[in-house]
Design a protein around this motif. Sequence first.
Motif, PDB file in Angstrom:
ATOM      1  N   GLN A  32       0.912  -1.329  -0.073  1.00 49.43           N
ATOM      2  CA  GLN A  32      -0.062  -0.068  -0.025  1.00 49.43           C
ATOM      3  C   GLN A  32       0.787   1.350   0.030  1.00 49.43           C
ATOM      4  N   THR A  34       2.441   4.904   0.894  1.00 47.87           N
ATOM      5  CA  THR A  34       2.439   5.679   1.915  1.00 47.87           C
ATOM      6  C   THR A  34       2.405   7.033   1.673  1.00 47.87           C
ATOM      7  N   LYS A  35       1.345   7.840   2.278  1.00 49.08           N
ATOM      8  CA  LYS A  35       1.077   9.135   2.339  1.00 49.08           C
ATOM      9  C   LYS A  35       2.072  10.056   2.759  1.00 49.08           C
ATOM     10  N   ALA A  47       3.015  10.165  -2.695  1.00 49.17           N
ATOM     11  CA  ALA A  47       3.442   8.878  -1.981  1.00 49.17           C
ATOM     12  C   ALA A  47       4.861   9.140  -1.634  1.00 49.17           C
ATOM     13  N   LYS A  48       5.412   8.594  -0.521  1.00 47.40           N
ATOM     14  CA  LYS A  48       6.702   8.320  -0.058  1.00 47.40           C
ATOM     15  C   LYS A  48       7.644   7.639  -1.093  1.00 47.40           C
ATOM     16  N   GLU A  49       6.923   6.672  -1.816  1.00 52.17           N
ATOM     17  CA  GLU A  49       7.539   5.792  -2.641  1.00 52.17           C
ATOM     18  C   GLU A  49       7.913   6.486  -3.907  1.00 52.17           C
TER      19      GLU A  49
END
Length: 193
Positions: A32, A34-35, A47-49
Amino acid sequence: MEAVPYVPIGISNRHVHLSQKDLEALFGPGYQLTKMKDLKQPGQFAAKETVVLTGPKGEIQNVRILGPVRGKTQVEISFTDSFKLGVPAPVRESGKIAGTPGLVLTGPAGKLELQEGVIAALRHIHVPPEFAEKFDLHDKEMVEVEVGSVRKTIFQHVLIRVSDKYVLEMHLDTDEANAAGVKNGEFGKIRKG
């Protein structure tokens, strides 16, 4: 005095929208997003990704993923990015990816050879219905927007997108913003073409 339709400008850097299936191929089963921070449009977030984009001529690292996940994966780049990667990104409205080129996405859990989905986003304005009604703007209409001061520019063929889910904002990519010398949060004036 007549009201003038001014619109705040948001500058979009290169980014990726992923389907859940492709997210899992790159980051692992059940993954999922990650905000990191909310974006101006309701429900949208950075997102962090990040992923690596690889084309025939080069690669670009640390490309931010925007959430939430979508039905289809889409990569939005500028023409400058297009030259660096060697991928001829056509100008398209978001979501209109049929017949577009692909590239390779790399995440921590794997690589994904995208067959299509690379675009240079068509400049557009997110318009809430009240603003559209006040200034006689219609969904899918094309307008002009005057921006900047020192390098004043009139952008033509700017797509109007009307929805009650939108906050008023014009989206330009980094190449367009740099050419006109405009920054995030500055205003443009909408003109009927």
